[in-house]
Design an enzyme around this catalytic site. Structure first.
Site, PDB file in Angstrom:
ATOM      1  N   GLU A   9     -15.586   7.465   6.021  1.00  0.00           N
ATOM      2  CA  GLU A   9     -16.406   6.264   6.146  1.00  0.00           C
ATOM      3  C   GLU A   9     -17.638   6.399   5.253  1.00  0.00           C
ATOM      4  OE1 GLU A   9     -15.302   3.784   7.807  1.00  0.00           O
ATOM      5  OE2 GLU A   9     -13.827   4.702   9.150  1.00  0.00           O
ATOM      6  N   ASP A  52     -14.953  -0.192   2.769  1.00  0.00           N
ATOM      7  CA  ASP A  52     -15.789   0.709   1.979  1.00  0.00           C
ATOM      8  C   ASP A  52     -15.017   1.298   0.795  1.00  0.00           C
ATOM      9  OD1 ASP A  52     -14.177   2.173   3.680  1.00  0.00           O
ATOM     10  OD2 ASP A  52     -15.759   3.448   4.474  1.00  0.00           O
ATOM     11  N   CYS A  89      -8.483   8.422   7.771  1.00  0.00           N
ATOM     12  CA  CYS A  89      -7.116   8.325   7.304  1.00  0.00           C
ATOM     13  C   CYS A  89      -6.619   9.692   6.881  1.00  0.00           C
ATOM     14  CB  CYS A  89      -7.027   7.358   6.117  1.00  0.00           C
ATOM     15  SG  CYS A  89      -7.770   5.734   6.431  1.00  0.00           S
ATOM     16  N   LEU A 114      -5.739   4.794   9.341  1.00  0.00           N
ATOM     17  CA  LEU A 114      -6.243   4.454  10.671  1.00  0.00           C
ATOM     18  C   LEU A 114      -7.291   3.379  10.436  1.00  0.00           C
ATOM     19  CD1 LEU A 114      -6.446   4.980  13.742  1.00  0.00           C
ATOM     20  CD2 LEU A 114      -8.181   6.713  13.235  1.00  0.00           C
ATOM     21  N   SER A 115      -6.984   2.154  10.789  1.00  0.00           N
ATOM     22  CA  SER A 115      -7.839   1.015  10.439  1.00  0.00           C
ATOM     23  C   SER A 115      -9.102   1.002  11.288  1.00  0.00           C
ATOM     24  CB  SER A 115      -7.068  -0.294  10.622  1.00  0.00           C
ATOM     25  OG  SER A 115      -5.912  -0.310   9.804  1.00  0.00           O
TER      26      SER A 115
END
Length: 661
Positions: free
Chosen positions: A82, A111, A2, A55-56
């Site tokens: 991540e 997360d 993201c 950004l999924s």
């Protein structure tokens, strides 16, 4: 993956609509980092604002929306990256009774939510130390009114910060990209001439510096805290690559070759398996070299379906590895996609670079990196890469080359070497060219390549080296910048003026550590992150799982360099999956023929940027050395693509700035 941005300060009680408009404008500047969702959060009384572009990748539902508050509301976070072991962390929280609602209070499976629960249970530092992943985050403590910024151990994800403005109206800006900071009304966006010196030295700007005055990069492996009461940011390392290298060499792995190979393969398999976790399509970059082939092989060994792989090729034989990537993909049974790029398609990327790399950046392999990212994004949202194998397993030829040069040079007393260097520098390069130019055909080795004066002056600088770091810096330097940048003074770095102790490391290990500390995070990882995020692609790097890094530094050097081969142990892992004959060939860089293009189709573009009157008017560079180097390149007497590309990328970036200060 993201983009995050925010600010602290700038005056309490700002109108809520004005705050929201500023946050939205800052977030919109980095929409490519997160095209799927957007959010803002602010507290006018505390003068804090956070914004996020998403950004999924994990938990595509609204439960992953950011900014996100923890269960108690104490912490509010914006997060980029991540955490690959976040499910393990959830189980640890649940087993210890520290999970939200005793484990029944989870809102989703992102997360980010796991991080917030960890912060509440263990604190920020202890949580980050438990994490395996790549990340940058900003978290606001609503009780203590303290902002904490954090960055992953190796610097995969970027994070900029700094105070702008003056007095009580000053504002602390932070974010994933300089474009976002620039969108704040208090960001002065003044070019830092000292940082420009670093760019001319390296063709990138090492942390903690940035191209703008007052704006810094948070170093890898660090946390930063700041508040309106304590305005001086406090930066604290929670993990250190230098300490990891020293401790690894001091306490090496003592098992046999087969045991070391097994241990490395197990660690890499675990890293790859965790990084294959995604709720969106996933693939890998594949060049056909050792590193990317190893990653794809370990992906395919743990996948029930063919792994999607991507490579680009060039019609120029000296720059093309696509046929090797195709052979590896076929052997592994991967679902391979390749694209052969014409020179025009590659050159069409160049106008995009100033916006992609929001501070000037001049590694020409940024062009093919963008093209392969663009290719991959047509099919997947996440792509694994083989970056960092060279830095961890002694893959670059310059390590041994500089070590051998230093062995010879160091035998001569420094005083004698300085005397010889002074004699060479007593005459300017042009005088040496005049005297020795006619003898160039009979002079030895590279000295016989004109212009001989520049070669002699380069050699003089090497003769003055006090340590191998100095020799290494000369070998990677593009310019001697303080005579080039008007009003600039080159800051000290761990490569110049501030040498790291790195006790116990031999010369090759020292150069590997310096690369991992500077070149890897500030060149390689910047190149990949900006190129991939420019097309909304998440890139993951299994070799940078910190468990792999820590083990790599424990591997004896004899298992990295053996029988004339680099990366010996990594090759042994790969040969268990791919035949040796598909891999063994001379190493090629991932690049494009920029030097040739500058004499041909890019000549007019370069000439306009390097125009002498333009350089004088802008006032950043002394035009004389640039024009001389440009003339030498055009004549074919010298391939000066690397120093020229650095100047050109700054000039192209400067041209795109709203105001050139």
């Amino acid at each position: 993956m993201c983009g995050l941005v925010g600010f602290l300060g700038g005056g309490r009680g700002r109108d809520a609509r004005e705050t929201a408009a500023i946050l939205e404008r800052m977030a919109d500047a980095i929409v490519s980092r997160g095209p799927d969702d957007a959010g803002i959060w602010s507290d006018g009384a505390a003068a804090i604002g956070l914004a996020h572009r998403r950004l999924s990748i994990l938990d595509l539902s609204a439960a992953g929306h950011q900014p996100m508050a923890g269960p108690s509301g104490r912490h509010v976070i914006v997060f980029n990256g991540e955490i690959y072991n976040h499910l393990d962390l959830r189980r640890e929280l649940e087993q210890s009774g520290l999970a939200p609602g005793g484990g029944q209070g989870w809102r989703g499976h992102s997360d980010t939510e796991t991080l917030l629960a960890g912060f509440a249970a263990w604190g920020i530092r202890a949580t980050v130390q438990r994490c395996i992943g790549m990340f940058a985050f900003a978290v606001w403590d609503t009780q203590a009114r303290v902002l904490t910024l954090g960055r992953d151990r190796l610097g995969e994800k970027p994070l900029y910060y700094g105070w702008q403005g003056a007095g009580d109206a000053a504002c602390f800006l932070f974010g994933s990209d300089l474009k976002a900071l620039r969108a704040h009304p208090l960001c002065a966006a003044e070019v830092d001439r000292d940082a420009l010196c670093l760019l001319m030295r390296h063709n990138y700007i090492p942390a903690p510096h940035s191209i703008y005055c007052g704006i810094s990069k948070l170093p890898a492996g660090c946390l930063l805290t700041v508040s309106l009461e304590q305005r001086a940011p406090r930066v604290d390392a929670y993990w250190s690559l230098a300490e990891t290298a020293v401790s690894g060499v001091r306490e090496p792995f003592t098992g046999s070759d087969p045991e070391a190979i097994d241990a490395l393969e197990d660690l890499l398999k675990s890293a790859v398996r965790q990084q294959m976790l995604a709720d969106v399509p996933l693939g890998a970059f594949l060049s056909g070299g050792i590193d990317s082939s190893a990653v794809v092989a370990l992906m395919q060994a743990q996948s029930e379906r063919p792994v999607k792989t991507f490579s680009i090729g060039f019609h120029e034989p000296g720059y093309n590895e696509a046929e090797h990537a195709l052979a590896v993909a076929r052997h592994l049974g991967a679902d391979h996609t390749e694209l052969y790029v014409t020179p025009q398609e590659a050159q069409d990327v160049i106008p995009l670079l100033p916006d992609l790399y929001s501070e000037p950046f001049a590694d020409a392999s940024q062009i093919p990196t963008f093209l392969v990212s663009q290719l991959a994004r047509r099919h997947v949202t996440v792509s694994l890469s083989g970056d960092a194998g060279d830095e961890l397993f002694a893959g670059y030829g310059r390590y041994l080359r500089n070590s051998r040069h230093w062995d010879r040079i160091a035998r001569v007393p420094l005083g004698l070497r300085k005397l010889a260097a002074g004699g060479i520098r007593a005459l300017p390069p042009g005088a040496w060219n005049t005297m020795l130019g006619p003898l160039s055909p009979v002079l030895p080795g590279s000295l016989g390549a004109a212009p001989v004066g520049e070669k002699l002056h380069q050699g003089a600088r090497k003769l003055s080296a006090r340590r191998i770091d100095d020799l290494y810096l000369q070998s990677i330097s593009r310019w001697e910048p303080e005579g080039l940048v008007i009003g600039g003074r080159e800051p000290q770095t761990c490569l110049r003026g501030r040498p790291l102790p790195l006790e116990g490391l031999d010369d090759v290990q020292r150069l590997m550590a310096l690369d991992a500390l500077v070149y890897l995070p500030d060149d390689i990882l910047v190149k990949v992150d900006r190129a991939a995020m420019g097309v909304s692609l998440e890139s993951r790097v299994p070799f940078l799982d910190h468990r792999v890094v820590e083990f790599a530094w424990r591997i004896p050097q004899s298992m990295k360099l053996r029988d004339g081969a680099t990366k010996w142990i990594l090759r042994q892992v790969l040969y268990r999956h791919v035949p040796r004959e598909l891999i063994e060939r001379p190493k090629k860089g991932f690049s494009v023929p920029v030097g040739h293009w500058l004499r041909g189709p890019l000549r007019d573009w370069a000439e306009s940027l390097l125009d002498e009157s333009r350089l004088r008017r802008e006032g950043f560079f002394d035009p004389a050395p640039i024009r001389r180097t440009w003339a030498e390149h055009l004549s074919g007497r010298r391939n000066a693509q690397y120093p020229l590309w650095g100047v050109l990328m700054f000039q192209a970036w400067l041209e795109k700035q709203p105001e050139s200060r």
